[in-house]
Design a protein around this motif. Sequence first.
Motif, PDB file in Angstrom:
ATOM      1  N   PHE A  56      -0.982   1.460   9.509  1.00 16.82           N
ATOM      2  CA  PHE A  56      -1.829   2.429   8.811  1.00 16.82           C
ATOM      3  C   PHE A  56      -3.055   1.664   8.346  1.00 16.82           C
ATOM      4  O   PHE A  56      -2.929   0.499   7.949  1.00 16.82           O
ATOM      5  CB  PHE A  56      -1.119   3.052   7.601  1.00 16.82           C
ATOM      6  CG  PHE A  56      -1.821   4.259   7.048  1.00 16.82           C
ATOM      7  CD1 PHE A  56      -1.506   5.533   7.501  1.00 16.82           C
ATOM      8  CD2 PHE A  56      -2.805   4.133   6.088  1.00 16.82           C
ATOM      9  CE1 PHE A  56      -2.167   6.650   7.003  1.00 16.82           C
ATOM     10  CE2 PHE A  56      -3.471   5.228   5.581  1.00 16.82           C
ATOM     11  CZ  PHE A  56      -3.150   6.497   6.047  1.00 16.82           C
ATOM     12  N   GLN A  85       0.844  -1.200   0.000  1.00 16.47           N
ATOM     13  CA  GLN A  85       0.000   0.000   0.000  1.00 16.47           C
ATOM     14  C   GLN A  85       0.875   1.244   0.000  1.00 16.47           C
ATOM     15  O   GLN A  85       1.960   1.261   0.598  1.00 16.47           O
ATOM     16  CB  GLN A  85      -0.894  -0.018   1.249  1.00 16.47           C
ATOM     17  CG  GLN A  85      -1.835   1.167   1.386  1.00 16.47           C
ATOM     18  CD  GLN A  85      -2.788   0.975   2.549  1.00 16.47           C
ATOM     19  OE1 GLN A  85      -3.220  -0.144   2.836  1.00 16.47           O
ATOM     20  NE2 GLN A  85      -3.148   2.046   3.222  1.00 16.47           N
ATOM     21  N   MET A  99       0.934   5.509   0.810  1.00 15.16           N
ATOM     22  CA  MET A  99       0.303   6.591   1.545  1.00 15.16           C
ATOM     23  C   MET A  99       1.067   7.884   1.290  1.00 15.16           C
ATOM     24  O   MET A  99       2.300   7.870   1.264  1.00 15.16           O
ATOM     25  CB  MET A  99       0.290   6.309   3.065  1.00 15.16           C
ATOM     26  CG  MET A  99      -0.501   5.090   3.491  1.00 15.16           C
ATOM     27  SD  MET A  99       0.421   3.537   3.314  1.00 15.16           S
ATOM     28  CE  MET A  99       1.731   3.734   4.515  1.00 15.16           C
ATOM     29  N   LEU A 136      -5.590   9.627  -0.067  1.00 17.70           N
ATOM     30  CA  LEU A 136      -4.399   9.439   0.742  1.00 17.70           C
ATOM     31  C   LEU A 136      -3.582   8.228   0.292  1.00 17.70           C
ATOM     32  O   LEU A 136      -2.362   8.193   0.486  1.00 17.70           O
ATOM     33  CB  LEU A 136      -4.767   9.255   2.219  1.00 17.70           C
ATOM     34  CG  LEU A 136      -5.217  10.479   2.995  1.00 17.70           C
ATOM     35  CD1 LEU A 136      -5.785  10.053   4.345  1.00 17.70           C
ATOM     36  CD2 LEU A 136      -4.049  11.430   3.200  1.00 17.70           C
ATOM     37  N   CYS A 137      -4.272   7.244  -0.284  1.00 12.02           N
ATOM     38  CA  CYS A 137      -3.650   5.975  -0.640  1.00 12.02           C
ATOM     39  C   CYS A 137      -3.835   5.708  -2.138  1.00 12.02           C
ATOM     40  O   CYS A 137      -4.762   5.001  -2.537  1.00 12.02           O
ATOM     41  CB  CYS A 137      -4.268   4.831   0.180  1.00 12.02           C
ATOM     42  SG  CYS A 137      -4.170   5.069   1.958  1.00 12.02           S
TER      43      CYS A 137
END
Length: 215
Positions: free
Chosen positions: A192, A180, A182, A207-208
Amino acid sequence: MKSGMAAILPFDLSRALPLDFSATNPDLLPDSGLDLTNTALFSAYVFGKLQAAGAQVGIGGYNEHRVIYRRSAHFGDVQAEPREIHLGIDLWAEAGTPVYAPKAGVVHSFADNANFGDYGPTIILQHDVEGAPVFSLYGHLSRASLEGLYEGKVFNAGDKLAEIGPFPENGDWPPHLHFQLMTDMLGHRGDFPGVCSLTDRARFLQLCPDPAGWL
């Protein structure tokens, strides 16, 4: 592959088998007989799919509305909206598979998130991308992957970072890597959210960003 990037797993991911863990998969319906709370059975299901397809690795999950998180109270309770939107990409492969840093960075933080259904051993790297920080998270690792780590440790693209962990030490999941990105850690260290609620979907997807370009 983009300049300065390296393969994250030792496989050709263009030949990875897409795996669907949304409600559209009839194998996951309540009357299917598949008990997702039994990690051994869940793992046999995943790797049975890979074997039947002649694939070494399964892939999928970004922005997928999943049903598999209902196996664990970690993702919601009766008083809160459940978290079912997946914010990373999963790479399903055998425990012990090496994980390589896809881009140069330093260790931001790490932890063993040991709740049932959580990440288990987790490493987060911090990268400089065009002058701005971007963070990459690697979840469901082996406990041995955390040995010798320290914040600020440098990894170059292609350096071995970790290994995919076995269950139950990997958060009690079929072996896989949760990967992932971020753009803001929101104060978290070693952890997270990898899943969010429908209400928070738009915010967390900003955000991701989709990490597919890093694979």
